[in-house]
Design an enzyme around this catalytic site. Structure first.
Site, PDB file in Angstrom:
ATOM      1  N   TYR A 142      30.124 -17.907 -41.235  1.00 44.29           N
ATOM      2  CA  TYR A 142      29.742 -16.588 -40.731  1.00 44.29           C
ATOM      3  C   TYR A 142      29.101 -16.763 -39.367  1.00 44.29           C
ATOM      4  CZ  TYR A 142      27.356 -12.030 -40.555  1.00 44.29           C
ATOM      5  OH  TYR A 142      26.908 -10.779 -40.197  1.00 44.29           O
ATOM      6  N   ASP A 237      27.634 -23.251 -33.828  1.00 42.26           N
ATOM      7  CA  ASP A 237      26.786 -22.104 -34.142  1.00 42.26           C
ATOM      8  C   ASP A 237      25.591 -22.638 -34.922  1.00 42.26           C
ATOM      9  OD1 ASP A 237      25.492 -19.880 -34.983  1.00 42.26           O
ATOM     10  OD2 ASP A 237      27.233 -18.905 -35.893  1.00 42.26           O
ATOM     11  N   LYS A 265      17.328 -16.745 -35.109  1.00 41.68           N
ATOM     12  CA  LYS A 265      16.338 -16.967 -36.175  1.00 41.68           C
ATOM     13  C   LYS A 265      15.065 -17.664 -35.681  1.00 41.68           C
ATOM     14  CE  LYS A 265      20.012 -16.488 -39.375  1.00 41.68           C
ATOM     15  NZ  LYS A 265      20.246 -15.589 -40.433  1.00 41.68           N
TER      16      LYS A 265
HETATM   17  N1  PLP Z   1      25.548 -17.296 -37.068  1.00 43.69           N
HETATM   18  C1  PLP Z   1      25.085 -17.769 -38.225  1.00 43.69           C
HETATM   19  C2  PLP Z   1      25.369 -19.192 -38.597  1.00 43.69           C
HETATM   20  C3  PLP Z   1      24.326 -16.962 -39.069  1.00 43.69           C
HETATM   21  O1  PLP Z   1      23.856 -17.448 -40.223  1.00 43.69           O
HETATM   22  C4  PLP Z   1      24.069 -15.629 -38.676  1.00 43.69           C
HETATM   23  C5  PLP Z   1      23.285 -14.734 -39.539  1.00 43.69           C
HETATM   24  O2  PLP Z   1      22.960 -15.010 -40.660  1.00 43.69           O
HETATM   25  C6  PLP Z   1      24.574 -15.176 -37.461  1.00 43.69           C
HETATM   26  C7  PLP Z   1      25.313 -16.038 -36.671  1.00 43.69           C
HETATM   27  C8  PLP Z   1      24.322 -13.779 -37.001  1.00 43.69           C
HETATM   28  O3  PLP Z   1      22.999 -13.618 -36.639  1.00 43.69           O
HETATM   29  P1  PLP Z   1      22.340 -12.151 -36.610  1.00 43.69           P
HETATM   30  O4  PLP Z   1      22.268 -11.688 -38.017  1.00 43.69           O
HETATM   31  O5  PLP Z   1      21.006 -12.398 -35.965  1.00 43.69           O
HETATM   32  O6  PLP Z   1      23.225 -11.298 -35.766  1.00 43.69           O
END
Ligand code: PLP
Length: 427
Positions: A142, A237, A265
């Site tokens: 994700y 990511d 985060k």
């Molecule tokens: N990338 C990863 C690996 C994530 O776990 C998340 C959210 O859980 C995101 C991107 C997206 O972040 P946001 O919820 O701050 O948009």
């Protein structure tokens, strides 16, 4: 006193599912969510005064525990000077210096307001810089809710059975190629066929949105090699793994350097923050130095920078991550022993401050193994734990997060609850 139920009743006609982010609604585990009144250290208290030992940590930011005094005080100090300036401020420079010092591949970076913004911006850069259209992602990973990523996605999308969302135009989805995680041969085959069209490959270096699945030995190295060979931008990511699996993120832990990285985060300390960055020659193509446009009214917000900097100072402490992993080991090893005692098929993963609990045999390395786990057993276990004051992520497809505020006593209490919850499962 307001009750959780009453709030949920009021919320549902007003917000889809009564929530502002899908997984919070508890759809995948059943029942109703609780509404948090207050958070401190390892605990949440709901509006009815019930306390929970929390292994979600606001989905990641609270790696040093909730409401850490250093972070709170940094925010209080920043707020006195104003909430948003719309001009550069000193804290943004300190933030960029701090991130670069901790993650050397971040030669240049740009602050944004969420993980989603970070990943969307990173792939725009990959496309703009290579002049190619296709993006490679992994099944069960994700990267936020950008159109390009809601194709075989993990996390809430997977939980709700809509890994590929309606509303994503086919033309956009067609540009996203998906691969099975931890299968290097599949990646080699895909690049052999489409290498010249691939702008970039984005991966969670430790998958944390299909439960928690670490990369197999040599896998990230193999992807690095493929991207280099085919001129594709390798994007890690690290929204979840960043500052969590090591001070320098997964790239430090596994010794593999991506071209671009995305963060979120932890760097906001609980405020809405993300960042993307990496190779100077790529980042210089972002406006205003280059032609690839990306902007944000509130990006680099002074209050958010203050919170993030205070949090990063905490996670830079020597031994912070070793201590986090020791606590994680106490939890997952304890859970495994209990599952064995109760004759439950169970396995775990632990990488730094993130862990996975699987109701199925291990080691789990592939997405199909994750989805083959006993989801019904997880749901019952989740509720058994919740009743006993332990809050796990309300989905079998989310990683768990340990914080430095979890004490041995908290973990012992968690294991005592797990013993009872597993006894109920086994009955
Ligand atoms: N990338 C990863 C690996 C994530 O776990 C998340 C959210 O859980 C995101 C991107 C997206 O972040 P946001 O919820 O701050 O948009």
């Amino acid at each position: 006193m307001t009750s959780n139920h009453e709030l949920f009743q009021r919320a549902q006609p007003l917000m889809p599912g009564g929530v502002n982010s899908p997984v919070r609604a508890f759809n995948s585990v059943g029942g109703e969510p609780f509404f948090t009144q207050r958070a401190e250290g390892a605990y949440l208290w709901d509006v009815e005064g019930k306390r929970y030992i929390d292994y979600v940590g606001s989905w990641g930011p609270m790696i040093a525990g909730h409401n850490h005094p250093n972070v709170r005080e940094a925010v209080e100090r920043a707020v006195r000077d104003g909430l948003s300036f719309g001009t550069p401020c000193a804290a943004e420079v300190t933030m960029a210096e701090t991130i670069r010092a901790m993650v050397p591949s971040m030669e240049m970076l740009r602050m944004v307001n969420s993980g989603t913004e970070a990943t969307m911006s990173a792939i725009r850069l990959a496309r703009g810089a290579t002049g190619r259209g296709k993006i490679v992602k992994f099944e069960g990973c994700y990267h936020g809710h950008g159109d390009s990523f809601l194709v075989k996605a993990g996390s809430g999308a997977l939980t709700f059975g809509v890994p590929t969302s309606p509303g994503v135009p086919k033309a956009s989805a067609d540009l996203t190629l998906t691969l099975p995680y931890n299968d290097l041969d599949a990646a080699k085959a895909l690049f052999a066929e489409h290498g010249a069209e691939i702008a970039g490959l984005i991966i969670e270096p430790v998958a944390g949105n299909m439960n928690c699945v670490p990369p197999e030995t040599g896998y990230l190295e193999g992807l690095r090699e493929l991207c280099t060979q085919h001129g594709a931008v390798l994007i890690f990511d690290e929204v979840m793994t960043g500052f969590r699996v090591a001070a320098g993120g997964a790239q430090a832990r596994y010794g593999v350097t991506p071209d671009l990285s995305t963060f979120g985060k932890v760097i906001g300390g609980g405020m809405p923050v993300g960042a993307y960055g990496g190779k100077r020659e790529l980042m210089q193509q972002i406006a205003p130095t280059g032609p690839i446009y990306q902007a944000g009214t509130l990006s680099g917000n002074p209050v958010a920078m203050a919170a993030g900097l205070a949090m990063l100072e905490l996670v830079r402490e020597p031994d912070f991550h070793r201590a986090l992993e020791d606590r994680g080991a106490m939890l997952v090893n304890g859970m495994q022993q209990l599952a064995d005692k109760h004759g439950i098929s169970f396995s775990t993963h632990l990488v730094g401050g993130m862990f996975g609990l699987f109701f199925g045999p291990g080691p789990v390395t592939r997405f199909e193994q994750v989805t083959a786990c006993d989801i019904e057993a997880f749901k019952r276990f989740f509720h058994g734990m919740l009743e006993r004051g332990v809050y796990l992520a309300p989905s079998a497809f989310e990683a768990g997060f340990m914080s430095s505020a979890h004490s041995h006593a908290d973990i012992e209490q968690t294991l005592a609850a797990a013993d009872e919850a597993m006894a109920e499962l086994a009955a």
